[in-house]
Write a protein that holds these residues in place. Structure first.
Motif, short mmCIF file in Angstrom:
data_model
loop_
_atom_site.label_atom_id
_atom_site.label_comp_id
_atom_site.label_asym_id
_atom_site.label_seq_id
_atom_site.Cartn_x
_atom_site.Cartn_y
_atom_site.Cartn_z
N GLY A 268 0.82 -1.20 0.00
CA GLY A 268 0.00 0.00 0.00
C GLY A 268 0.86 1.25 0.00
O GLY A 268 2.09 1.17 0.05
N PRO A 269 0.24 2.41 -0.08
CA PRO A 269 -1.21 2.60 -0.21
C PRO A 269 -1.68 2.33 -1.64
O PRO A 269 -1.00 2.64 -2.59
CB PRO A 269 -1.40 4.07 0.16
N SER A 270 -2.86 1.73 -1.75
CA SER A 270 -3.43 1.40 -3.05
C SER A 270 -4.92 1.19 -2.89
O SER A 270 -5.39 0.71 -1.86
CB SER A 270 -2.77 0.12 -3.61
N TYR A 271 -5.68 1.56 -3.94
CA TYR A 271 -7.13 1.35 -3.91
C TYR A 271 -7.50 0.01 -4.53
O TYR A 271 -8.67 -0.34 -4.62
CB TYR A 271 -7.83 2.50 -4.62
N ALA A 273 -8.31 -3.84 -5.19
CA ALA A 273 -8.94 -4.92 -4.44
C ALA A 273 -8.21 -6.21 -4.76
O ALA A 273 -8.11 -6.60 -5.93
CB ALA A 273 -10.41 -5.03 -4.79
N ARG A 371 -6.66 5.78 -14.06
CA ARG A 371 -5.90 6.09 -12.85
C ARG A 371 -4.42 5.75 -12.98
O ARG A 371 -3.61 6.13 -12.14
CB ARG A 371 -6.48 5.31 -11.66
N GLU A 373 -2.98 2.82 -12.52
CA GLU A 373 -2.55 2.00 -11.40
C GLU A 373 -3.35 0.71 -11.38
O GLU A 373 -4.30 0.52 -12.16
CB GLU A 373 -2.70 2.74 -10.08
N LEU A 415 -14.89 -4.23 -9.11
CA LEU A 415 -14.85 -2.78 -8.90
C LEU A 415 -16.21 -2.18 -8.62
O LEU A 415 -16.29 -1.05 -8.18
CB LEU A 415 -14.24 -2.10 -10.15
#
Length: 426
Positions: A268-271, A273, A371, A373, A415
Protein backbone atom coordinates in the motif's frame (compact mmCIF):
# COMPACT_ATOMS: atom_id res chain seq x y z
CA UNK A 1 -28.15 -24.41 -14.36
CA UNK A 2 -29.49 -26.80 -17.02
CA UNK A 3 -27.29 -29.10 -19.07
CA UNK A 4 -27.98 -30.88 -22.36
CA UNK A 5 -27.28 -34.51 -22.98
CA UNK A 6 -23.72 -35.44 -23.86
CA UNK A 7 -22.75 -35.50 -27.54
CA UNK A 8 -19.81 -37.38 -28.98
CA UNK A 9 -16.82 -35.26 -29.90
CA UNK A 10 -13.30 -36.24 -30.96
CA UNK A 11 -12.01 -32.98 -32.38
CA UNK A 12 -12.54 -29.22 -32.23
CA UNK A 13 -15.92 -27.61 -31.50
CA UNK A 14 -16.86 -24.02 -32.43
CA UNK A 15 -19.87 -21.71 -32.45
CA UNK A 16 -20.71 -19.89 -35.67
CA UNK A 17 -20.12 -16.10 -35.69
CA UNK A 18 -23.89 -15.46 -35.90
CA UNK A 19 -24.44 -17.73 -32.86
CA UNK A 20 -26.97 -19.88 -34.69
CA UNK A 21 -24.97 -23.06 -35.18
CA UNK A 22 -22.50 -25.31 -33.40
CA UNK A 23 -19.87 -27.24 -35.39
CA UNK A 24 -18.58 -30.47 -33.84
CA UNK A 25 -15.84 -32.71 -35.25
CA UNK A 26 -16.42 -36.44 -34.75
CA UNK A 27 -13.48 -38.27 -36.34
CA UNK A 28 -13.94 -37.64 -40.09
CA UNK A 29 -17.50 -36.29 -39.76
CA UNK A 30 -18.51 -32.65 -39.30
CA UNK A 31 -21.78 -32.25 -37.40
CA UNK A 32 -23.65 -28.93 -37.56
CA UNK A 33 -26.29 -28.43 -34.85
CA UNK A 34 -28.89 -25.73 -34.41
CA UNK A 35 -28.20 -23.89 -31.16
CA UNK A 36 -31.86 -23.46 -30.22
CA UNK A 37 -32.95 -27.07 -30.62
CA UNK A 38 -29.51 -28.78 -30.83
CA UNK A 39 -30.86 -30.81 -33.73
CA UNK A 40 -28.49 -31.83 -36.50
CA UNK A 41 -29.03 -29.53 -39.48
CA UNK A 42 -26.10 -30.71 -41.61
CA UNK A 43 -23.76 -33.69 -41.56
CA UNK A 44 -20.64 -33.68 -43.73
CA UNK A 45 -18.14 -36.49 -44.30
CA UNK A 46 -14.50 -35.57 -44.82
CA UNK A 47 -11.84 -37.80 -46.34
CA UNK A 48 -9.78 -37.94 -43.16
CA UNK A 49 -9.86 -37.06 -39.45
CA UNK A 50 -10.64 -33.39 -38.80
CA UNK A 51 -7.79 -31.49 -37.13
CA UNK A 52 -9.05 -27.92 -37.42
CA UNK A 53 -12.33 -26.03 -37.92
CA UNK A 54 -12.93 -22.41 -38.82
CA UNK A 55 -16.18 -20.62 -39.67
CA UNK A 56 -16.40 -17.95 -42.33
CA UNK A 57 -17.35 -14.56 -40.89
CA UNK A 58 -20.79 -14.65 -42.54
CA UNK A 59 -21.46 -18.14 -41.06
CA UNK A 60 -22.43 -19.49 -44.50
CA UNK A 61 -19.26 -21.52 -45.04
CA UNK A 62 -17.00 -23.61 -42.86
CA UNK A 63 -13.62 -25.17 -43.55
CA UNK A 64 -12.03 -28.30 -42.08
CA UNK A 65 -8.28 -28.75 -41.92
CA UNK A 66 -7.22 -32.34 -42.55
CA UNK A 67 -3.57 -31.77 -41.72
CA UNK A 68 -2.64 -35.46 -41.62
CA UNK A 69 -3.49 -35.82 -45.31
CA UNK A 70 -2.77 -32.75 -45.72
CA UNK A 71 -5.87 -31.20 -47.23
CA UNK A 72 -8.62 -28.64 -46.62
CA UNK A 73 -12.31 -29.20 -47.26
CA UNK A 74 -14.95 -26.47 -47.19
CA UNK A 75 -18.73 -26.76 -46.99
CA UNK A 76 -21.73 -24.49 -47.49
CA UNK A 77 -24.68 -24.42 -45.08
CA UNK A 78 -26.99 -22.74 -47.58
CA UNK A 79 -26.01 -25.06 -50.48
CA UNK A 80 -25.56 -28.56 -49.04
CA UNK A 81 -24.57 -29.98 -52.43
CA UNK A 82 -21.66 -27.51 -52.76
CA UNK A 83 -18.23 -28.67 -51.64
CA UNK A 84 -14.64 -27.55 -52.01
CA UNK A 85 -11.44 -29.55 -51.68
CA UNK A 86 -7.99 -27.93 -51.55
CA UNK A 87 -4.82 -29.95 -52.00
CA UNK A 88 -1.41 -28.28 -52.34
CA UNK A 89 0.26 -31.49 -53.48
CA UNK A 90 3.88 -32.00 -52.37
CA UNK A 91 3.97 -28.51 -50.79
CA UNK A 92 1.45 -29.61 -48.17
CA UNK A 93 -0.80 -27.44 -46.02
CA UNK A 94 0.28 -26.32 -42.55
CA UNK A 95 -2.50 -23.82 -41.83
CA UNK A 96 -5.73 -22.45 -43.37
CA UNK A 97 -7.82 -19.36 -42.65
CA UNK A 98 -10.75 -17.42 -44.11
CA UNK A 99 -10.48 -13.98 -45.63
CA UNK A 100 -12.79 -11.23 -44.25
CA UNK A 101 -15.12 -11.49 -47.28
CA UNK A 102 -15.80 -15.21 -46.51
CA UNK A 103 -15.22 -16.09 -50.18
CA UNK A 104 -11.47 -16.77 -50.14
CA UNK A 105 -9.35 -19.27 -48.22
CA UNK A 106 -5.71 -18.59 -47.40
CA UNK A 107 -3.44 -21.60 -46.93
CA UNK A 108 0.20 -21.72 -45.84
CA UNK A 109 2.34 -24.56 -47.17
CA UNK A 110 4.82 -26.61 -45.21
CA UNK A 111 8.13 -24.90 -44.43
CA UNK A 112 6.51 -21.53 -45.34
CA UNK A 113 7.27 -21.96 -49.04
CA UNK A 114 4.23 -19.98 -50.16
CA UNK A 115 0.88 -18.58 -49.09
CA UNK A 116 -1.95 -19.35 -51.47
CA UNK A 117 -5.23 -17.44 -51.82
CA UNK A 118 -8.03 -19.69 -53.15
CA UNK A 119 -11.17 -18.08 -54.56
CA UNK A 120 -14.49 -19.85 -54.02
CA UNK A 121 -16.09 -17.69 -56.72
CA UNK A 122 -13.70 -18.00 -59.67
CA UNK A 123 -11.66 -21.04 -58.48
CA UNK A 124 -8.53 -18.98 -59.15
CA UNK A 125 -5.49 -19.10 -56.89
CA UNK A 126 -2.85 -16.45 -56.18
CA UNK A 127 0.56 -17.12 -54.61
CA UNK A 128 2.63 -15.07 -52.17
CA UNK A 129 6.14 -16.43 -51.92
CA UNK A 130 8.02 -17.01 -48.66
CA UNK A 131 5.52 -16.13 -45.91
CA UNK A 132 7.33 -15.58 -42.62
CA UNK A 133 5.07 -17.63 -40.35
CA UNK A 134 2.60 -20.49 -40.56
CA UNK A 135 -0.34 -19.19 -38.51
CA UNK A 136 0.93 -15.69 -37.61
CA UNK A 137 2.18 -12.80 -39.69
CA UNK A 138 -1.11 -12.09 -41.52
CA UNK A 139 -3.35 -9.16 -40.54
CA UNK A 140 -6.42 -7.66 -42.22
CA UNK A 141 -7.71 -4.12 -41.98
CA UNK A 142 -10.93 -3.60 -40.05
CA UNK A 143 -12.90 -2.99 -43.25
CA UNK A 144 -11.40 -6.11 -44.82
CA UNK A 145 -10.06 -4.29 -47.88
CA UNK A 146 -6.33 -4.85 -47.36
CA UNK A 147 -4.05 -7.51 -45.91
CA UNK A 148 -0.53 -7.22 -44.51
CA UNK A 149 1.62 -10.35 -44.81
CA UNK A 150 5.09 -10.82 -43.34
CA UNK A 151 7.53 -12.40 -45.79
CA UNK A 152 11.24 -13.14 -45.73
CA UNK A 153 13.73 -13.42 -48.55
CA UNK A 154 17.50 -12.98 -48.81
CA UNK A 155 17.70 -12.99 -44.98
CA UNK A 156 15.55 -9.86 -44.78
CA UNK A 157 12.03 -9.27 -43.44
CA UNK A 158 9.36 -7.56 -45.56
CA UNK A 159 5.70 -6.58 -45.28
CA UNK A 160 3.55 -7.15 -48.37
CA UNK A 161 0.33 -5.16 -48.70
CA UNK A 162 -2.37 -6.90 -50.73
CA UNK A 163 -5.76 -5.72 -51.97
CA UNK A 164 -8.42 -8.16 -50.79
CA UNK A 165 -10.49 -7.34 -53.89
CA UNK A 166 -8.02 -8.44 -56.57
CA UNK A 167 -5.37 -9.98 -54.26
CA UNK A 168 -2.70 -8.05 -56.10
CA UNK A 169 0.35 -6.82 -54.22
CA UNK A 170 -0.11 -3.08 -53.73
CA UNK A 171 3.29 -2.52 -52.19
CA UNK A 172 6.22 -4.14 -50.42
CA UNK A 173 8.66 -2.57 -47.98
CA UNK A 174 11.51 -3.87 -45.86
CA UNK A 175 11.26 -3.66 -42.08
CA UNK A 176 14.10 -3.09 -39.64
CA UNK A 177 13.86 -6.39 -37.78
CA UNK A 178 16.26 -9.28 -37.38
CA UNK A 179 13.48 -11.86 -37.05
CA UNK A 180 9.99 -10.37 -37.14
CA UNK A 181 7.54 -12.09 -34.78
CA UNK A 182 4.30 -10.68 -36.23
CA UNK A 183 2.37 -7.76 -37.69
CA UNK A 184 -0.93 -6.11 -36.71
CA UNK A 185 -3.03 -3.31 -38.20
CA UNK A 186 -4.16 -0.60 -35.82
CA UNK A 187 -7.95 -0.52 -35.21
CA UNK A 188 -8.29 2.60 -37.36
CA UNK A 189 -6.15 1.07 -40.17
CA UNK A 190 -3.75 4.04 -40.07
CA UNK A 191 -0.62 2.19 -38.93
CA UNK A 192 1.06 -1.20 -38.68
CA UNK A 193 3.01 -2.54 -35.73
CA UNK A 194 5.66 -5.22 -36.01
CA UNK A 195 8.06 -6.49 -33.38
CA UNK A 196 11.23 -8.51 -33.28
CA UNK A 197 11.86 -11.96 -31.83
CA UNK A 198 12.44 -12.44 -28.11
CA UNK A 199 16.21 -12.13 -28.63
CA UNK A 200 15.97 -8.50 -29.73
CA UNK A 201 13.79 -5.85 -28.05
CA UNK A 202 12.36 -3.80 -30.89
CA UNK A 203 8.85 -2.48 -31.63
CA UNK A 204 8.33 -0.68 -34.95
CA UNK A 205 5.37 1.43 -36.09
CA UNK A 206 4.95 1.80 -39.87
CA UNK A 207 2.55 3.73 -42.05
CA UNK A 208 0.86 1.79 -44.89
CA UNK A 209 3.21 3.45 -47.41
CA UNK A 210 6.26 1.99 -45.63
CA UNK A 211 7.45 4.97 -43.59
CA UNK A 212 8.78 4.09 -40.14
CA UNK A 213 6.83 6.30 -37.74
CA UNK A 214 8.56 5.21 -34.55
CA UNK A 215 11.08 2.70 -33.28
CA UNK A 216 10.87 1.70 -29.62
CA UNK A 217 13.46 -0.21 -27.61
CA UNK A 218 13.03 -0.37 -23.83
CA UNK A 219 16.37 -2.00 -23.04
CA UNK A 220 19.25 -3.99 -24.51
CA UNK A 221 21.01 -7.26 -23.63
CA UNK A 222 17.94 -9.16 -22.49
CA UNK A 223 14.92 -11.10 -23.68
CA UNK A 224 12.59 -8.70 -25.46
CA UNK A 225 8.92 -8.46 -26.43
CA UNK A 226 6.47 -11.25 -25.56
CA UNK A 227 3.00 -9.82 -26.33
CA UNK A 228 1.74 -6.83 -28.33
CA UNK A 229 -1.93 -5.76 -28.41
CA UNK A 230 -3.77 -2.68 -29.71
CA UNK A 231 -6.52 -1.17 -27.59
CA UNK A 232 -9.96 -1.27 -29.30
CA UNK A 233 -10.02 2.53 -29.57
CA UNK A 234 -6.64 2.53 -31.32
CA UNK A 235 -5.16 5.15 -28.99
CA UNK A 236 -2.98 2.76 -26.98
CA UNK A 237 -0.55 -0.03 -27.76
CA UNK A 238 0.24 -2.48 -24.97
CA UNK A 239 3.68 -4.11 -25.04
CA UNK A 240 4.36 -6.96 -22.61
CA UNK A 241 8.01 -7.83 -22.09
CA UNK A 242 10.12 -10.58 -20.58
CA UNK A 243 11.27 -8.19 -17.85
CA UNK A 244 7.79 -8.60 -16.25
CA UNK A 245 6.73 -5.07 -17.19
CA UNK A 246 3.80 -3.85 -19.27
CA UNK A 247 4.45 -0.67 -21.23
CA UNK A 248 1.67 1.35 -22.89
CA UNK A 249 2.42 3.61 -25.89
CA UNK A 250 0.13 6.41 -27.07
CA UNK A 251 -0.85 6.96 -30.70
CA UNK A 252 0.08 10.66 -30.84
CA UNK A 253 3.81 10.54 -30.10
CA UNK A 254 4.22 6.73 -30.05
CA UNK A 255 6.09 7.09 -26.78
CA UNK A 256 5.53 5.26 -23.49
CA UNK A 257 3.23 7.14 -21.15
CA UNK A 258 2.94 4.50 -18.40
CA UNK A 259 4.61 1.33 -17.15
CA UNK A 260 2.98 -1.34 -14.99
CA UNK A 261 5.31 -3.47 -12.87
CA UNK A 262 4.39 -7.03 -11.84
CA UNK A 263 6.10 -7.42 -8.49
CA UNK A 264 5.94 -10.46 -6.21
CA UNK A 265 4.66 -8.34 -3.29
CA UNK A 266 1.76 -5.86 -3.40
CA UNK A 267 2.14 -2.98 -0.97
CA UNK A 268 0.00 0.00 0.00
CA UNK A 269 -1.21 2.60 -0.21
CA UNK A 270 -3.43 1.40 -3.05
CA UNK A 271 -7.13 1.35 -3.91
CA UNK A 272 -6.75 -2.05 -5.60
CA UNK A 273 -8.94 -4.92 -4.44
CA UNK A 274 -6.95 -8.13 -3.91
CA UNK A 275 -9.02 -11.33 -3.99
CA UNK A 276 -7.71 -14.77 -3.08
CA UNK A 277 -9.47 -18.02 -3.90
CA UNK A 278 -10.11 -20.07 -0.76
CA UNK A 279 -11.98 -23.26 0.01
CA UNK A 280 -14.88 -23.19 2.43
CA UNK A 281 -16.12 -26.59 3.70
CA UNK A 282 -19.83 -27.31 3.47
CA UNK A 283 -21.46 -27.05 6.92
CA UNK A 284 -24.67 -29.11 7.16
CA UNK A 285 -26.87 -28.41 10.18
CA UNK A 286 -28.79 -31.65 10.91
CA UNK A 287 -29.90 -30.74 14.44
CA UNK A 288 -33.47 -29.82 13.49
CA UNK A 289 -34.12 -32.91 11.36
CA UNK A 290 -36.25 -35.69 12.91
CA UNK A 291 -35.10 -39.00 11.43
CA UNK A 292 -35.47 -42.63 12.47
CA UNK A 293 -32.63 -44.53 14.06
CA UNK A 294 -32.13 -46.77 11.03
CA UNK A 295 -32.08 -43.87 8.59
CA UNK A 296 -29.85 -41.80 10.86
CA UNK A 297 -27.36 -44.66 11.12
CA UNK A 298 -27.37 -45.17 7.37
CA UNK A 299 -27.03 -41.45 6.68
CA UNK A 300 -24.07 -40.97 9.00
CA UNK A 301 -22.38 -43.99 7.51
CA UNK A 302 -22.67 -42.35 4.08
CA UNK A 303 -22.31 -38.74 5.17
CA UNK A 304 -20.67 -36.18 2.88
CA UNK A 305 -17.63 -36.24 5.13
CA UNK A 306 -17.17 -39.95 4.38
CA UNK A 307 -18.43 -40.14 0.81
CA UNK A 308 -16.80 -36.96 -0.47
CA UNK A 309 -14.09 -36.11 1.94
CA UNK A 310 -12.80 -32.61 1.47
CA UNK A 311 -15.97 -31.39 -0.27
CA UNK A 312 -15.96 -27.62 -0.34
CA UNK A 313 -17.18 -24.62 -2.24
CA UNK A 314 -15.10 -21.89 -3.82
CA UNK A 315 -15.05 -18.42 -2.32
CA UNK A 316 -12.87 -15.34 -2.62
CA UNK A 317 -11.37 -13.58 0.34
CA UNK A 318 -10.55 -9.89 0.27
CA UNK A 319 -6.91 -9.55 1.31
CA UNK A 320 -5.21 -6.75 3.22
CA UNK A 321 -1.99 -5.21 1.98
CA UNK A 322 0.83 -6.12 1.87
CA UNK A 323 0.26 -9.40 0.04
CA UNK A 324 2.95 -11.83 -1.09
CA UNK A 325 2.09 -13.47 -4.41
CA UNK A 326 3.01 -17.04 -5.40
CA UNK A 327 6.16 -16.71 -7.50
CA UNK A 328 7.99 -19.34 -9.53
CA UNK A 329 11.58 -18.56 -10.42
CA UNK A 330 12.25 -19.50 -14.07
CA UNK A 331 14.93 -22.07 -14.81
CA UNK A 332 18.04 -20.58 -16.37
CA UNK A 333 19.09 -23.78 -18.12
CA UNK A 334 15.84 -24.37 -20.08
CA UNK A 335 14.47 -22.70 -23.24
CA UNK A 336 11.27 -20.60 -23.29
CA UNK A 337 11.47 -19.47 -19.66
CA UNK A 338 8.19 -19.00 -17.82
CA UNK A 339 8.52 -15.29 -17.22
CA UNK A 340 7.25 -12.07 -18.70
CA UNK A 341 3.79 -10.88 -19.76
CA UNK A 342 2.32 -13.91 -21.50
CA UNK A 343 -1.31 -12.73 -21.45
CA UNK A 344 -2.58 -9.25 -22.32
CA UNK A 345 -6.14 -8.18 -23.16
CA UNK A 346 -7.96 -4.82 -23.30
CA UNK A 347 -11.53 -4.19 -22.17
CA UNK A 348 -13.94 -3.18 -24.92
CA UNK A 349 -13.92 0.50 -23.90
CA UNK A 350 -10.09 0.56 -23.55
CA UNK A 351 -10.35 1.71 -19.91
CA UNK A 352 -9.00 -1.48 -18.36
CA UNK A 353 -6.63 -4.25 -19.36
CA UNK A 354 -5.76 -7.57 -17.81
CA UNK A 355 -2.39 -9.28 -17.71
CA UNK A 356 -0.72 -12.44 -16.47
CA UNK A 357 2.94 -12.59 -15.54
CA UNK A 358 4.11 -16.10 -16.44
CA UNK A 359 6.32 -16.21 -13.33
CA UNK A 360 3.12 -15.83 -11.29
CA UNK A 361 0.65 -17.91 -13.30
CA UNK A 362 -1.91 -18.00 -10.50
CA UNK A 363 -2.40 -14.23 -10.48
CA UNK A 364 -4.58 -12.17 -12.83
CA UNK A 365 -3.81 -8.43 -12.82
CA UNK A 366 -6.39 -5.81 -13.84
CA UNK A 367 -5.06 -2.31 -14.56
CA UNK A 368 -6.95 0.99 -14.71
CA UNK A 369 -5.80 3.19 -17.60
CA UNK A 370 -7.61 6.26 -16.25
CA UNK A 371 -5.90 6.09 -12.85
CA UNK A 372 -2.71 4.50 -14.24
CA UNK A 373 -2.55 2.00 -11.40
CA UNK A 374 -3.62 -1.47 -10.37
CA UNK A 375 -7.39 -1.84 -10.05
CA UNK A 376 -7.64 -5.44 -8.84
CA UNK A 377 -5.78 -8.71 -8.61
CA UNK A 378 -7.12 -12.27 -8.46
CA UNK A 379 -5.04 -14.96 -6.77
CA UNK A 380 -6.22 -18.36 -7.98
CA UNK A 381 -5.38 -21.75 -6.52
CA UNK A 382 -4.35 -23.05 -9.95
CA UNK A 383 -2.55 -21.56 -12.91
CA UNK A 384 -4.60 -19.29 -15.21
CA UNK A 385 -4.48 -20.53 -18.79
CA UNK A 386 -6.68 -17.91 -20.46
CA UNK A 387 -8.81 -14.86 -19.67
CA UNK A 388 -11.34 -12.82 -21.65
CA UNK A 389 -13.49 -9.74 -21.16
CA UNK A 390 -17.27 -10.23 -21.21
CA UNK A 391 -18.92 -7.86 -23.74
CA UNK A 392 -22.36 -8.19 -22.11
CA UNK A 393 -21.35 -6.73 -18.74
CA UNK A 394 -20.06 -3.28 -17.74
CA UNK A 395 -16.36 -3.00 -18.59
CA UNK A 396 -15.33 -2.76 -14.96
CA UNK A 397 -16.66 -6.23 -14.17
CA UNK A 398 -16.66 -8.05 -17.48
CA UNK A 399 -13.89 -10.59 -17.15
CA UNK A 400 -13.84 -14.39 -17.10
CA UNK A 401 -10.76 -16.51 -16.59
CA UNK A 402 -9.79 -20.13 -17.11
CA UNK A 403 -7.67 -22.20 -14.78
CA UNK A 404 -7.12 -25.95 -14.64
CA UNK A 405 -10.43 -26.94 -12.95
CA UNK A 406 -13.96 -26.99 -14.38
CA UNK A 407 -16.26 -25.06 -12.08
CA UNK A 408 -18.90 -22.38 -12.44
CA UNK A 409 -19.21 -20.09 -9.46
CA UNK A 410 -21.21 -16.84 -9.17
CA UNK A 411 -18.90 -13.98 -8.38
CA UNK A 412 -19.30 -10.24 -7.82
CA UNK A 413 -17.61 -7.47 -9.72
CA UNK A 414 -14.11 -6.50 -8.73
CA UNK A 415 -14.85 -2.78 -8.90
CA UNK A 416 -18.64 -2.38 -8.62
CA UNK A 417 -21.71 -4.32 -7.44
CA UNK A 418 -22.58 -6.13 -10.66
CA UNK A 419 -22.39 -9.91 -10.67
CA UNK A 420 -21.16 -12.39 -13.24
CA UNK A 421 -19.91 -15.97 -13.39
CA UNK A 422 -16.30 -17.08 -13.38
CA UNK A 423 -15.43 -20.17 -15.37
CA UNK A 424 -12.39 -22.11 -14.34
CA UNK A 425 -11.42 -24.95 -16.61
CA UNK A 426 -10.34 -28.26 -15.10
Amino acid sequence: MDFTEAYKQTGPCYFSPNCRYLAIAVDYRLVIRDLDSLKVVQLYSCVDKISYIEWALDSEYILCGLYKRPMVQAWSLTQPEWTCKIDEGPAGIAYARWSPDSRHILTTSEFQLRLTVWSLLSTACIYVQWPKHTSKGVSFTKDGKFAAICTRRDCKDYINLLSCHSWEIMGTFAIDTIDSAGVEWSPDDSALVTWDSLLEYKVLIYSPDGRCLFKYQAYESGLGVKTVTWSPCGQFLGVGSYDQTLRVLNHLTWKVFTEFMHTSTLRGPSYAAIYKEVDEPWNLDMSELSLGDDFSHTFHGNSPDNAAEGASRVKYKLMDLPVSLPYQKPANDKPNPKQGIGLLSWSFDSQFLLTRNDSMQNVLWIWDIRRLELAAALIQKDAIRAAAWDPTCPPCCAVHWLSPSLHVEPFGCLLCQHSFATVRHL
